[in-house]
Design a protein around this motif. Structure first.
Motif, PDB file in Angstrom:
ATOM      1  N   ASN A 192      48.856 117.438  69.240  1.00 36.52           N
ATOM      2  CA  ASN A 192      49.464 117.328  70.864  1.00 36.52           C
ATOM      3  C   ASN A 192      48.592 116.659  71.619  1.00 36.52           C
ATOM      4  N   THR A 193      47.875 115.677  71.318  1.00 38.92           N
ATOM      5  CA  THR A 193      47.092 114.657  71.849  1.00 38.92           C
ATOM      6  C   THR A 193      47.806 113.494  72.159  1.00 38.92           C
ATOM      7  N   ASN A 194      47.848 112.952  73.610  1.00 35.21           N
ATOM      8  CA  ASN A 194      48.569 111.879  74.053  1.00 35.21           C
ATOM      9  C   ASN A 194      47.510 110.646  74.023  1.00 35.21           C
ATOM     10  N   PHE A 195      48.110 109.459  73.874  1.00 29.37           N
ATOM     11  CA  PHE A 195      47.392 108.140  73.922  1.00 29.37           C
ATOM     12  C   PHE A 195      48.203 106.930  74.298  1.00 29.37           C
ATOM     13  N   GLU A 196      48.014 105.937  74.935  1.00 28.39           N
ATOM     14  CA  GLU A 196      48.811 104.778  75.328  1.00 28.39           C
ATOM     15  C   GLU A 196      48.242 103.692  74.457  1.00 28.39           C
ATOM     16  N   LEU A 197      49.241 102.633  74.441  1.00 29.16           N
ATOM     17  CA  LEU A 197      48.970 101.179  73.718  1.00 29.16           C
ATOM     18  C   LEU A 197      49.627 100.315  74.768  1.00 29.16           C
ATOM     19  N   THR A 198      48.826  99.390  74.888  1.00 24.89           N
ATOM     20  CA  THR A 198      49.349  98.153  75.864  1.00 24.89           C
ATOM     21  C   THR A 198      50.367  97.231  74.830  1.00 24.89           C
ATOM     22  N   THR A 199      51.391  96.961  75.303  1.00 26.54           N
ATOM     23  CA  THR A 199      52.137  95.604  74.498  1.00 26.54           C
ATOM     24  C   THR A 199      53.103  95.111  75.322  1.00 26.54           C
ATOM     25  N   ASN A 200      53.418  93.874  74.907  1.00 26.39           N
ATOM     26  CA  ASN A 200      54.319  93.119  75.601  1.00 26.39           C
ATOM     27  C   ASN A 200      55.884  93.026  74.763  1.00 26.39           C
ATOM     28  N   HIS A 201      55.818  93.504  73.514  1.00 30.98           N
ATOM     29  CA  HIS A 201      56.780  93.569  72.524  1.00 30.98           C
ATOM     30  C   HIS A 201      57.091  95.066  72.083  1.00 30.98           C
ATOM     31  N   LEU A 202      58.116  95.722  72.333  1.00 32.95           N
ATOM     32  CA  LEU A 202      58.510  96.848  71.898  1.00 32.95           C
ATOM     33  C   LEU A 202      59.883  96.814  70.804  1.00 32.95           C
TER      34      LEU A 202
END
Length: 535
Positions: free
Chosen positions: A252-262
């Motif tokens: 249940n840990t959250n994290f974030e990824l930067t991207t210009n294409h999803l």
């Protein structure tokens, strides 16, 4: 390249015997031949007393002008065509950007990732389920112990929903990228015969190994997988995707990824993701889909109906594909027919029953099964939400759970009893293959009236086309609701949604219907990111 079509062979022969026969019949000197391959192989069983194999053979010779009596064909080099569309300067720019993020490791997601790494781009693949091997363990636990893992099951996990079916590669689309998909499957371990069989399939048992090989290759080329990881949101700057928010479902840990294409290769059963996307401004539409049941016959009966009682050739387990158009405006049709297969429990949410069909590569089971479906349209929903089809599916699945006994046993009914609207009390010649178990029921009690009435018409009509289809002892297992997505996420000609940088892709987004078309759409989506559009 020389192409010889309609080569009728009325016995089982080896490849060497086949090419020797062709060279002799068409007066091609063996020393002139550089290479050859089977382009297509099918079975013509229209006349039961004269069943034959129909081949198309491609032969490369030293001098085609020596054989003016044989047709010539130009064969597209699909990889070269793709590479010619991609500009190196743009690739270098893309490599400097944050990695594309692909949500979903089904055929659309995997082939999207494969296409990117083949051109030097390192994607990140997000999958809420487990690797295909761990996923198989979870599926087995559900089938035998009724322990449902909502993140790892027949619908969710590496390989997508098609992994636990038959590995069917038939499709209604006609796109040169289909050949690329087949070749890639062979590169990763599929039998070479899928390149030319008219109805190619891999089988769940072989597909598991192939998917593992694909993942390892993608990783070796710079791709990265996050399993047990759920896509929970995204952020936008200036109407362009900026990042994705993710959660590890184990801790249940959250994290974030930067991207210009999803790339959203989320599959047709990602209901909570559809809800999330809709709430966050992604445009969606209701679309047509189908619901119904699985019908099970003895495979021996299907073989006799298709091949006759004493075929002279050694033939694979017989298949069928049937359709009926009712005066009521509905259609009934068979889908995902599994020769020698089993009906498999495909629930992805607690307290629901969902069915599908599965076969191994050999297709050597006692029963044949197929989805037997009726079309559903947005006009059938009172709810105006674009997600109304999801609610329709889920209500039917919950009713099936209760009818089956609220213990993940599926409700079943003999065809004779279904036609007469009476609960089945005994079984006959056909033993149901569904696990964890089954409950004798009356499926008319839960199916919408327009579905049950059209199914009955269809069964009787199909019996005229395929002898024994309406056999009294054939088994109907309920319910089948996940044949396609009930939602479509609109995209423009560049494969982009209403938010720049977000690419709806594959079956879940409404642009595919099976392994092959989903894989093709995954390739096309990544080619669009590479500025190499391929219609």
């Amino acid at each position: 390249m020389l192409r010889i079509q309609n080569i009728k062979i009325r016995k089982n022969i080896s490849d060497k015997e086949l090419i020797d026969f062709v060279l002799q019949k068409y007066h091609i000197h063996p020393s002139d031949m550089l290479e050859w391959n089977i382009s297509k192989k099918s079975i013509d069983a229209r006349k039961k007393n004269d069943i034959f194999f129909n081949y198309t053979i491609d032969i490369q010779v030293k001098d085609e002008n020596k054989y003016p009596h044989i047709s010539k064909v130009e064969i597209l080099d699909i990889e070269k065509d793709i590479n010619n569309r991609i500009h190196t300067s743009f690739l270098n720019t893309l490599k400097a950007c944050p990695s594309p993020v692909i949500v979903g490791a089904g055929p659309a997601g995997l082939f999207s990732a494969l296409t990117l790494v083949q051109h030097g781009i390192s994607p990140i693949i997000i999958e809420q389920g487990k690797t295909v091997d761990d996923r198989k363990h979870d599926v087995d636990c559900f089938l035998h112990d009724k322990q449902l893992n909502p993140f790892s099951n027949v619908q969710f996990g590496e390989g997508g929903a098609g992994t636990f079916s038959d590995g069917k590669l038939t499709t209604g689309i006609h796109n040169p990228l289909c050949q690329k998909v087949l070749k890639e499957f062979v590169n990763f371990g599929a039998p070479k015969e899928i390149l030319y069989l008219s109805k190619p399939h891999i089988g769940t048992d072989k597909l598991i190994d192939i998917i593992r090989n694909m993942r390892n290759y993608i990783i070796s080329k710079g791709g990265k997988f996050y399993f047990h990881t759920k896509f929970i949101n995204f952020t936008v700057k200036n109407n362009t995707v900026y990042s994705v928010l993710l959660k590890n479902v184990e801790d249940n840990t959250n994290f974030e990824l930067t991207t210009n294409h999803l790339i959203l290769a989320i599959g047709h059963s990602s209901r909570d993701t559809f809800e999330l996307l809709y709430q966050n401004g992604i445009m969606m539409e209701k679309k047509n889909f189908s619901v119904g049941v699985r019908i099970e016959h003895l495979q021996e009966m299907i073989n006799q109906a298709q091949y006759g009682e004493n075929p002279k050739l050694q033939l694979p387990p017989a298949e069928y594909k049937l359709a009926y158009h009712s005066p009521n405006g509905r259609s009934c049709y068979t889908f995902c027919m599994c020769p020698g297969g089993t009906v498999i429990a495909s629930s992805s949410e607690k307290n629901t029953i969902v069915t599908n069909g599965m076969s191994t590569y050999l297709r050597n089971g006692k029963n044949a099964n197929s989805a037997l479906l009726v079309n559903v349209t947005p006009e059938d929903f009172t709810d105006v939400s674009p997600l109304a089809g999801i609610y329709f599916q889920k209500e039917l699945e919950e009713k099936a759970f209760i009818l089956g006994g609220s213990n993940y046993y599926a409700p079943i009914q003999k065809v004779e009893d279904f036609l007469n609207n009476q609960k089945s009390s005994t079984l006959g010649l056909v033993t149901p293959s569904y696990l964890p178990g089954t409950t004798l029921s009356n499926l008319n009690e839960i199916l919408p009236s327009f579905v049950s009435s059209t199914l009955k018409e269809g069964i009787l009509y199909f019996d005229k086309k395929l002898k024994g289809f309406a056999h009294p002892d054939s088994i109907l297992t309920g319910v089948e609701t996940r044949s396609s997505s009930p939602v479509k996420i609109p995209r423009n000609t560049k494969f982009v949604s209403n938010i720049e940088g977000i690419y709806p892709c594959g079956e879940g987004a409404g642009y595919a219907g099976g392994i092959m078309s989903a894989a093709v759409d995954g390739i096309k989506t990544s080619l669009s990111i590479l500025k190499a559009n391929f219609s």
